[in-house]
Structures are given as structure tokens and as C-alpha cells.
Design a protein around this motif. Structure first.
Motif, PDB file in Angstrom:
ATOM      1  N   GLY A   1      29.227  20.088  41.988  1.00  0.00           N
ATOM      2  CA  GLY A   1      29.173  21.511  41.675  1.00  0.00           C
ATOM      3  C   GLY A   1      30.494  22.100  41.229  1.00  0.00           C
TER       4      GLY A   1
ATOM      5  N   THR B   1      25.696  19.905  49.228  1.00  0.00           N
ATOM      6  CA  THR B   1      26.262  18.759  48.507  1.00  0.00           C
ATOM      7  C   THR B   1      27.074  17.925  49.486  1.00  0.00           C
TER       8      THR B   1
ATOM      9  N   SER C   1      23.980  18.659  41.556  1.00  0.00           N
ATOM     10  CA  SER C   1      25.195  19.457  41.685  1.00  0.00           C
ATOM     11  C   SER C   1      25.945  19.546  40.359  1.00  0.00           C
TER      12      SER C   1
ATOM     13  N   CYS D   1      22.432  13.981  48.645  1.00  0.00           N
ATOM     14  CA  CYS D   1      22.513  14.987  49.712  1.00  0.00           C
ATOM     15  C   CYS D   1      21.729  14.628  50.957  1.00  0.00           C
TER      16      CYS D   1
ATOM     17  N   THR E   1      27.272  15.224  46.795  1.00  0.00           N
ATOM     18  CA  THR E   1      26.574  15.756  45.627  1.00  0.00           C
ATOM     19  C   THR E   1      25.136  16.071  46.004  1.00  0.00           C
ATOM     20  N   CYS E   2      24.404  16.679  45.065  1.00  0.00           N
ATOM     21  CA  CYS E   2      22.980  16.916  45.297  1.00  0.00           C
ATOM     22  C   CYS E   2      22.200  15.602  45.301  1.00  0.00           C
TER      23      CYS E   2
END
Length: 397
Positions: free
Chosen positions: A105, A228, A16, A235, A231-232
Motif C-alpha cells: 500500500g 497488510t 495492497s 494477509c 501485503t494484502c
């Protein structure tokens, strides 16, 4: 605090802060200067140190090269003052724009006032202590506080978030092969899923949660579409827990949306008062926060009181304090993927532990958030998404 729409973002992995944020910045810059004959982009600090592994340059090029050639400069030793994830764009050697990818992100221009990305505040209460007091005073739960602050417009979005989470689990369960990058890491989710279905119920539950978390994390690592949360890199945790509980206990979509709202509120409190950026506070701000979110969501689904939910979230974060962010080769693979699987099961343990208690305990969630922030800032930069220390260093030694 901002809307949960800014916490739960739908997009492509693997990172992200290193992929989604820079790509969004590139889109904005291209919109401002679409007729440039050449772009220069300088990546600083953590973005430069692990940007190639996170495909930061690819994400930026995909946008800008539709307009003009791009030169990317890497400055891993230079940390701009506002945040470790700094970027500087220029078009035709002019029109410089400095922007930061601050986690999940999200972007910031690093300004105290007049920041282009300074969206409206939605939540008047900023600590879980105050929100818990509101719940006790009104007799309502956390998701009802979310509903009061955000209104009916949020719920269709959370349904889309839930559908995206489910799809990422199901794709990952079926997707075999090797993840991209130099590690040659094989996907494990399909094998874990098949093995889990063969165990007796007591072990099957744990194995399925592993499989679901691996599935989403592996989809993220291969650039698939995920949410997200927060966050990634983290995730897989919330989707794994919610997917498992929805299938195993037949919770309705409405109850899952309410659990997502509570999970999002937990993540929002940390984002507002500390950080969810691995480059800023280490993996405790990603996997630790995701575990707290999933712990709270699970506790709510099983009928936990607001006090028990707060306790579950506190344990989910407290027991990840000090966790470093040391991705091998700058990839969101080792140790990130396994951490998602373990944190998902730890979230279920936190829910169970809280359920055995009356919810009262000594260290509040807000105290742990402040400890996490201070711990993260005390960590040397080599342990915060630069791939210069920890596993990232010893694995290749």
C-alpha cells in the motif's frame, strides 16, 4: 526503517499494491486537482497486466469519478524505470504526476531525494544481525527494540491491528458463498472450520490454522477490510497463526501485541533491504515474508530466544525462495489463498524446528533477504504479477 504503522495498514482488499496504493494515489491527486473537468490515468507494467483482476480501475474510479469523468489507459508492455507498478495521472491534459505503488500500500515518486512519501526514519538499525546483537548486548527482546524506537504511541495502534485481524478471521469463518470474479471460486473457510472441529486434537490444530488463513484471505479476495501483513495478498498468514495461538494457548492481548511488534520488525527489515512487492520480487516477497513474520511471532510467544526467533524467521523466508507470483486471471485467489493456508502451518513448523535447536545456524536471515532480492530481480517479468506465466498461463491453456 520506517514505523510499523506503514507496514501494518488497515484497508480493503484484494491487493495492497494494486488496490490500496492506487486508490491512495487517486485520493492525493483529486485533492490537488478537485475541479478538473476530466482525468486521465495510465497504468503501466504489472498494474496494467493484472489491474482488472485486482480491481485497480475500480479503486481509482471510486475516488476520481466523484469529481469528474475518468479515462483509464492500459500499458502492460511498458515498464517505467523505477518500479513495475507505475501510474501516470493527468487532469484536463495537463498537470502530469507519475507515482509508483511499491508494495504493502506504500507509494513513491521514484526520487532519490525530495520524494513526497519519504517519511521519517524510526529505526537506526536496519539489519536483523545488528538488531540481534543489540538484543544480546542489552538482554532485551525484539519487541523491546521496537518499543525503544517507536514509543508508547505504537501499542494502541497494534491493538487496533490485532482487533482488525481477529474480525477478519471471524467474518471469513461465517461468510459463505462464491468469491467475485470469473473463476467462480467457492469460499472454503467455513467448511474447513467445521471439519477441523470434528477431528482429534492432533489434526484439529492444523485444520483450524488452515481455516483461519483461508478466512482472512477470502475476505481480502472479496474486498473486505484486512491488515497488510505485509501485503494484502499475504494477509492471512500472520492473523491465522496469532488467532490460533491466542485461542489455543490463551495468550493475552499484550503478549500478542509484542508478537506483532516482532513480526512487524521482521517485515520491516525485508521491506527496507529488499522488497515486499510481488510485482518486484515475486510471491517470495509476499507469502515468504509473511511466513517469516509469523514464524518469528510464534517463536517469541513460545519463549524462544532472540537467536531462535531469528532462526525461525530465516527458515520461514528461505523455504519460499524462488516462489513466483502468477495469479490466475489476475485475481488474488489462485494460487494465493491456498498459499496463505500452507504458509501459516509452515510458520508453526519453523517455530517448532527452531525450538529444538539452540538457534545457531550457518545462513543468517539477512543473507536470505539478499538472496530473495537477487532471485526476485532475476525472475522474468512474466512470473511477477503479470499473469503471463506459470499457473496463470497453464491453467487457462
Amino acid at each position: 526503517m520506517k514505523s510499523l504503522k506503514e507496514l501494518f495498514k488497515i484497508g480493503k482488499g484484494p491487493s495492497s499494491s494494486h488496490t490500496m496504493g492506487p486508490q491512495k494515489a487517486a485520493h492525493l491527486y483529486a485533492t490537488r486537482y478537485p475541479h478538473a473537468s476530466h482525468y486521465d490515468v495510465t497504468l503501466y507494467g504489472s498494474l496494467a497486466a493484472t489491474g482488472k483482476g485486482h480491481m485497480t480501475d475500480t479503486a481509482i474510479r471510486e475516488v476520481l469519478e466523484a469529481h469528474a469523468p475518468v479515462t483509464i489507459h492500459w500499458q502492460p508492455e511498458v515498464f517505467l524505470p523505477f518500479h513495475p507498478n507505475g501510474m501516470r495521472f493527468s487532469a484536463d491534459d495537463a498537470n502530469e504526476w507519475t507515482v509508483y505503488s511499491i508494495g504493502g500500500g506504500a507509494l513513491s515518486e521514484g526520487k532519490a531525494t525530495g520524494d513526497h512519501f519519504d517519511s521519517p526514519e524510526v529505526y537506526p538499525l536496519h539489519t536483523l544481525t545488528d538488531i540481534l546483537a543489540w538484543c544480546q548486548r542489552t538482554g532485551r527482546s525484539y519487541w523491546e527494540y521496537v518499543d525503544q524506537c517507536e514509543g508508547e504511541a505504537l501499542w494502541p495502534y497494534l491493538q487496533t491491528v490485532w482487533e482488525t485481524m481477529q474480525a477478519s478471521v471471524e467474518r471469513g469463518i461465517e461468510h459463505e458463498g462464491v468469491l467475485p470474479g470469473p473463476l467462480g471460486l467457492a469460499r472454503k473457510a467455513p467448511v474447513y472450520y467445521v471439519k477441523a472441529t470434528g477431528y482429534k486434537q492432533s489434526l484439529q490444530s492444523r485444520g483450524l490454522v488452515y481455516a483461519y488463513a483461508l478466512a482472512v484471505s477470502e475476505e481480502n479476495a472479496s474486498g473486505g477490510t484486512i491488515v497488510t501483513a505485509p501485503t494484502c495478498g499475504a494477509c492471512g498468514i500472520v492473523p491465522a497463526v496469532l488467532y490460533h495461538l491466542s485461542r489455543g494457548h490463551h495468550f493475552s492481548d499484550e503478549r500478542i501485541r509484542h508478537a506483532l511488534a516482532t513480526a512487524g520488525l521482521i517485515g520491516n527489515v525485508v521491506k527496507h533491504n529488499a522488497s515486499i512487492s510481488g510485482a518486484d520480487v515475486g510471491c517470495q516477497g509476499e507469502v515468504g515474508v509473511a511466513c517469516a513474520m509469523a514464524s518469528a511471532a510464534a517463536c517469541q510467544l513460545f519463549g524462544g530466544s532472540p537467536t531462535q526467533i531469528e532462526y525461525a524467521a530465516e527458515m520461514g523466508l528461505e523455504h519460499h525462495l524462488g516462489m513466483t507470483c502468477d495469479p490466475v486471471c489476475g485475481l488474488v485467489q489462485i494460487p494465493c489463498i491456498e498459499r496463505n493456508a500452507f504458509a501459516a502451518t509452515r510458520a508453526l513448523d519453523a517455530n517448532l524446528y527452531a525450538a529444538f535447536s539452540d538457534g545457531h545456524h550457518r545462513v543468517s536471515f539477512d543473507h536470505v533477504v539478499q538472496a530473495m532480492k537477487q532471485t526476485g530481480h532475476d525472475l522474468p517479468s512474466l512470473y511477477k504479477e503479470t499473469s503471463e506465466g506459470g499457473l496463470a498461463k497453464t491453467f487457462g491453456a
